[in-house]
Write a protein that holds these residues in place. Structure first.
Motif, PDB file in Angstrom:
ATOM      1  N   MET A   1       1.176  -1.101  -0.116  1.00 50.64           N
ATOM      2  CA  MET A   1      -0.508   0.691   0.104  1.00 50.64           C
ATOM      3  C   MET A   1       1.086   1.547   0.099  1.00 50.64           C
ATOM      4  SD  MET A   1      -3.087   0.558   2.309  1.00 50.64           S
ATOM      5  CE  MET A   1      -2.252   0.321   3.772  1.00 50.64           C
ATOM      6  N   SER A   2       0.612   2.167  -1.163  1.00 57.67           N
ATOM      7  CA  SER A   2       1.730   3.489  -0.711  1.00 57.67           C
ATOM      8  C   SER A   2       1.436   4.381   0.191  1.00 57.67           C
ATOM      9  CB  SER A   2       1.543   3.328  -2.603  1.00 57.67           C
ATOM     10  OG  SER A   2      -0.010   4.053  -2.068  1.00 57.67           O
ATOM     11  N   ILE A   3       2.199   5.420   0.892  1.00 55.37           N
ATOM     12  CA  ILE A   3       1.951   5.778   1.560  1.00 55.37           C
ATOM     13  C   ILE A   3       2.143   6.731   1.253  1.00 55.37           C
ATOM     14  CG2 ILE A   3       4.723   5.991   1.950  1.00 55.37           C
ATOM     15  CD1 ILE A   3       2.009   5.520   5.199  1.00 55.37           C
ATOM     16  N   GLU A   4       1.776   8.420   1.767  1.00 54.26           N
ATOM     17  CA  GLU A   4       1.397   9.475   1.641  1.00 54.26           C
ATOM     18  C   GLU A   4       1.786  10.369   3.039  1.00 54.26           C
ATOM     19  OE1 GLU A   4      -1.311  11.680  -1.195  1.00 54.26           O
ATOM     20  OE2 GLU A   4      -1.874  10.935   0.650  1.00 54.26           O
ATOM     21  N   PHE A   5       2.672  11.788   2.891  1.00 51.98           N
ATOM     22  CA  PHE A   5       2.686  12.445   2.933  1.00 51.98           C
ATOM     23  C   PHE A   5       2.587  13.963   2.875  1.00 51.98           C
ATOM     24  CE2 PHE A   5       5.918   8.988   5.540  1.00 51.98           C
ATOM     25  CZ  PHE A   5       5.655   8.933   7.450  1.00 51.98           C
ATOM     26  N   ILE A   6       1.503  14.012   4.170  1.00 54.70           N
ATOM     27  CA  ILE A   6       0.678  15.447   3.477  1.00 54.70           C
ATOM     28  C   ILE A   6       1.219  16.579   4.964  1.00 54.70           C
ATOM     29  CG2 ILE A   6      -1.388  17.039   3.487  1.00 54.70           C
ATOM     30  CD1 ILE A   6      -2.413  14.350   2.677  1.00 54.70           C
ATOM     31  N   GLY A   7       2.308  17.547   4.726  1.00 50.33           N
ATOM     32  CA  GLY A   7       2.705  18.522   5.870  1.00 50.33           C
ATOM     33  C   GLY A   7       0.742  19.914   5.560  1.00 50.33           C
ATOM     34  N   TYR A   8       1.524  21.031   6.337  1.00 50.44           N
ATOM     35  CA  TYR A   8       0.540  22.465   6.552  1.00 50.44           C
ATOM     36  C   TYR A   8       1.371  24.011   6.306  1.00 50.44           C
ATOM     37  CZ  TYR A   8      -2.422  25.462   9.040  1.00 50.44           C
ATOM     38  OH  TYR A   8      -4.036  26.710   9.486  1.00 50.44           O
ATOM     39  N   ILE A   9       0.403  24.401   5.303  1.00 46.91           N
ATOM     40  CA  ILE A   9       0.856  25.980   5.286  1.00 46.91           C
ATOM     41  C   ILE A   9      -0.066  26.616   5.517  1.00 46.91           C
ATOM     42  CG2 ILE A   9       1.847  27.714   3.618  1.00 46.91           C
ATOM     43  CD1 ILE A   9       2.941  25.412   1.865  1.00 46.91           C
ATOM     44  N   GLY A  10       0.512  27.593   6.111  1.00 48.09           N
ATOM     45  CA  GLY A  10      -1.059  28.618   7.033  1.00 48.09           C
ATOM     46  C   GLY A  10      -0.606  29.907   6.170  1.00 48.09           C
ATOM     47  N   SER A  11      -1.314  30.832   6.377  1.00 48.92           N
ATOM     48  CA  SER A  11      -1.177  31.690   5.303  1.00 48.92           C
ATOM     49  C   SER A  11      -0.399  32.698   6.567  1.00 48.92           C
ATOM     50  CB  SER A  11      -2.091  33.167   5.737  1.00 48.92           C
ATOM     51  OG  SER A  11      -2.601  33.610   6.834  1.00 48.92           O
ATOM     52  N   ARG A  12      -0.020  33.012   7.395  1.00 49.36           N
ATOM     53  CA  ARG A  12       1.288  32.882   7.885  1.00 49.36           C
ATOM     54  C   ARG A  12       1.623  32.127   9.181  1.00 49.36           C
ATOM     55  NH1 ARG A  12      -2.096  38.263  11.785  1.00 49.36           N
ATOM     56  NH2 ARG A  12      -3.100  37.188  12.248  1.00 49.36           N
ATOM     57  N   ASN A  13       2.329  32.568   9.814  1.00 51.70           N
ATOM     58  CA  ASN A  13       3.535  31.723  11.033  1.00 51.70           C
ATOM     59  C   ASN A  13       2.783  31.995  12.020  1.00 51.70           C
ATOM     60  OD1 ASN A  13       5.173  30.206  11.787  1.00 51.70           O
ATOM     61  ND2 ASN A  13       6.573  31.265  13.036  1.00 51.70           N
ATOM     62  N   HIS A  14       1.673  30.434  12.713  1.00 48.56           N
ATOM     63  CA  HIS A  14       0.903  30.962  13.949  1.00 48.56           C
ATOM     64  C   HIS A  14       0.736  29.379  14.670  1.00 48.56           C
ATOM     65  CE1 HIS A  14      -3.419  31.726  15.284  1.00 48.56           C
ATOM     66  NE2 HIS A  14      -2.385  31.534  16.072  1.00 48.56           N
ATOM     67  N   SER A  15       0.496  30.087  15.955  1.00 52.51           N
ATOM     68  CA  SER A  15       0.167  27.780  16.280  1.00 52.51           C
ATOM     69  C   SER A  15       0.250  28.525  17.818  1.00 52.51           C
ATOM     70  CB  SER A  15       1.731  26.825  15.985  1.00 52.51           C
ATOM     71  OG  SER A  15       2.358  26.935  17.191  1.00 52.51           O
ATOM     72  N   GLU A  16      -0.619  27.448  18.233  1.00 58.51           N
ATOM     73  CA  GLU A  16      -1.048  26.883  19.520  1.00 58.51           C
ATOM     74  C   GLU A  16       0.130  27.470  20.884  1.00 58.51           C
ATOM     75  OE1 GLU A  16      -2.854  23.543  18.141  1.00 58.51           O
ATOM     76  OE2 GLU A  16      -0.943  24.799  18.190  1.00 58.51           O
ATOM     77  N   ILE A  17       1.551  27.871  20.089  1.00 63.51           N
ATOM     78  CA  ILE A  17       2.747  28.622  20.600  1.00 63.51           C
ATOM     79  C   ILE A  17       3.228  29.692  20.077  1.00 63.51           C
ATOM     80  CG2 ILE A  17       3.220  25.860  22.475  1.00 63.51           C
ATOM     81  CD1 ILE A  17       5.531  25.624  20.169  1.00 63.51           C
ATOM     82  N   ILE A  18       2.858  29.841  19.393  1.00 65.63           N
ATOM     83  CA  ILE A  18       3.184  31.041  18.352  1.00 65.63           C
ATOM     84  C   ILE A  18       1.950  32.455  18.359  1.00 65.63           C
ATOM     85  CG2 ILE A  18       4.417  31.545  16.200  1.00 65.63           C
ATOM     86  CD1 ILE A  18       5.909  29.165  15.946  1.00 65.63           C
ATOM     87  N   PRO A  19       2.252  33.341  18.673  1.00 66.81           N
ATOM     88  CA  PRO A  19       1.694  33.996  18.539  1.00 66.81           C
ATOM     89  C   PRO A  19       1.574  34.659  17.240  1.00 66.81           C
ATOM     90  CG  PRO A  19       2.153  35.034  20.657  1.00 66.81           C
ATOM     91  CD  PRO A  19       2.885  33.929  20.028  1.00 66.81           C
ATOM     92  N   PRO A  20       0.143  35.593  16.676  1.00 67.43           N
ATOM     93  CA  PRO A  20       0.332  35.690  15.284  1.00 67.43           C
ATOM     94  C   PRO A  20       1.213  37.509  15.672  1.00 67.43           C
ATOM     95  CG  PRO A  20      -1.908  35.821  16.088  1.00 67.43           C
ATOM     96  CD  PRO A  20      -1.807  34.820  17.512  1.00 67.43           C
TER      97      PRO A  20
END
Length: 363
Positions: A1-20
């Motif tokens: 079974m083929s394996i696939e990896f998906i990442g993530y691109i936001g419109s700016r650098n922001h996460s639960e530990i990085i304020p926008p």
């Protein structure tokens, strides 16, 4: 079974530990993220959708122009654009990118969020509308003669697109949603059914339910699992890093916006919180700390450990039927780089070994 990896691109650098900070649409961040994922061996990147977010198709188009070998997974919410128009938009971008487009259908579980875009339907109505919407989108992609479609939500007459997907197998449709209504629609339409990072038991249950729903339509979808891996050189250091992430996320909740609401409107979040109620550390190394803190706002559970340990845990999910892993970090750029360097090659190697063992057993 083929394996696939998906990442993530936001419109700016922001996460639960990085304020926008900075512009809401930061071209430099999008470009940097696109190149990191492309160079790291990711197959695709998800571009998210929300009632207050920048337009996902346009963000994806910019990322595609910077990273010519990177696939796209464009989150899209049915019901706010005509399905014929969206079908042509996606097919046009698919041709411009030479077949790199996939679409992630998110019908939406929060009534309040959808009302911000003027939608006052119930969840049951939304999923019924989504099913009709995807009927029309697929016809617009596949039909070469004008077609009509009459449903409860759409009345299309003489639709006839000149642009079709770049590849004969069409544009892959990923589908999210954990409610009973969602799974029924997924069974009919999903090429890939996407779920958040749940326990082994929960994942096995969902895979079984979706397969049963799909079997009624003679279909056999693939499955995607979303996680937030936390890596370090030793297991002790990885768990210490998870603790630091949790404390930082708690301290920054008001500025990052990841505040837990009293009401949890969608079934996917409720399932993650049900897992969190069992404890912060589940199975081999599933960590629910951020899900518990934020009310499971989106993809919020982690696998914690060394790259080898996390890779082995991903193989456990692979054995349950998961063939796509959507992985993103709490430090989006640095973590994506480390996943590409340390985790993705290991998982691909272990998958190849697992597949060889299966073939040997069959032989």
């Amino acid at each position: 079974m083929s394996i696939e990896f998906i990442g993530y691109i936001g419109s700016r650098n922001h996460s639960e530990i990085i304020p926008p900070s900075g512009p809401v649409v930061d071209p430099k961040h999008i470009e940097t993220a696109a190149k990191i994922h492309e160079n790291g061996g990711f197959d695709r990147v998800l571009v998210a959708f929300h009632s207050n977010s920048p337009e996902s198709i346009l963000i994806a188009q910019h990322a595609a122009s910077i990273a010519p070998d990177l696939g796209l997974l464009i989150a899209h919410r049915p019901g706010f654009n005509a399905p014929t128009i969206v079908a042509r938009q996606l097919a046009t971008l698919d041709n411009l990118t030479r077949g790199r487009v996939a679409v992630h259908i998110i019908t939406g579980g929060s009534d309040l969020e959808l009302q911000a875009d003027g939608d006052h339907t119930t969840k049951a109505q939304r999923y019924a509308r989504t099913s009709e919407y995807l009927d029309i989108v697929r016809k617009e992609w596949s039909e070469t003669s004008p077609f009509d479609y009459k449903g409860a939500f759409y009345d299309v007459r003489g639709a006839n697109s000149l642009v079709h997907p770049y590849n004969e197998e069409s544009i892959p449709v990923y589908f999210g949603g954990s409610s009973a209504e969602a799974i029924e629609v997924a069974g009919k339409h999903a090429d890939v059914y996407a779920l958040w990072g749940e326990t082994y038991e929960q994942v096995a249950e969902t895979v079984s339910r979706v397969r049963a729903a799909a079997a009624k339509h003679g279909r056999s979808p693939r499955f995607s699992l979303s996680l937030r891996p936390i890596l370090a050189e030793t297991e002790e250091a990885a768990w210490a890093r998870a603790d630091r992430i949790l404390e930082k996320a708690r301290a920054l909740q008001e500025t990052t916006g990841f505040v837990r609401n009293k009401d949890v409107p969608n079934e996917g979040s409720r399932r993650l919180l049900a897992a969190a109620a069992q404890g912060r550390r589940l199975d081999k190394r599933l960590w629910t700390g951020i899900a518990e803190l934020t009310g499971a706002k989106g993809n919020s559970t982690s696998l914690v450990g060394t790259p080898q340990q996390v890779a082995e845990a991903l193989i456990d999910y692979y054995r349950l039927g998961i063939s796509t892993f959507l992985i993103r970090g709490f430090d989006p750029l640095l973590d994506a780089y480390e996943y590409g360097r340390d985790l993705i090659p290991l998982v691909r190697e272990l998958v190849a070994e697992e597949d060889n063992r299966r073939l040997t057993r069959v032989a």
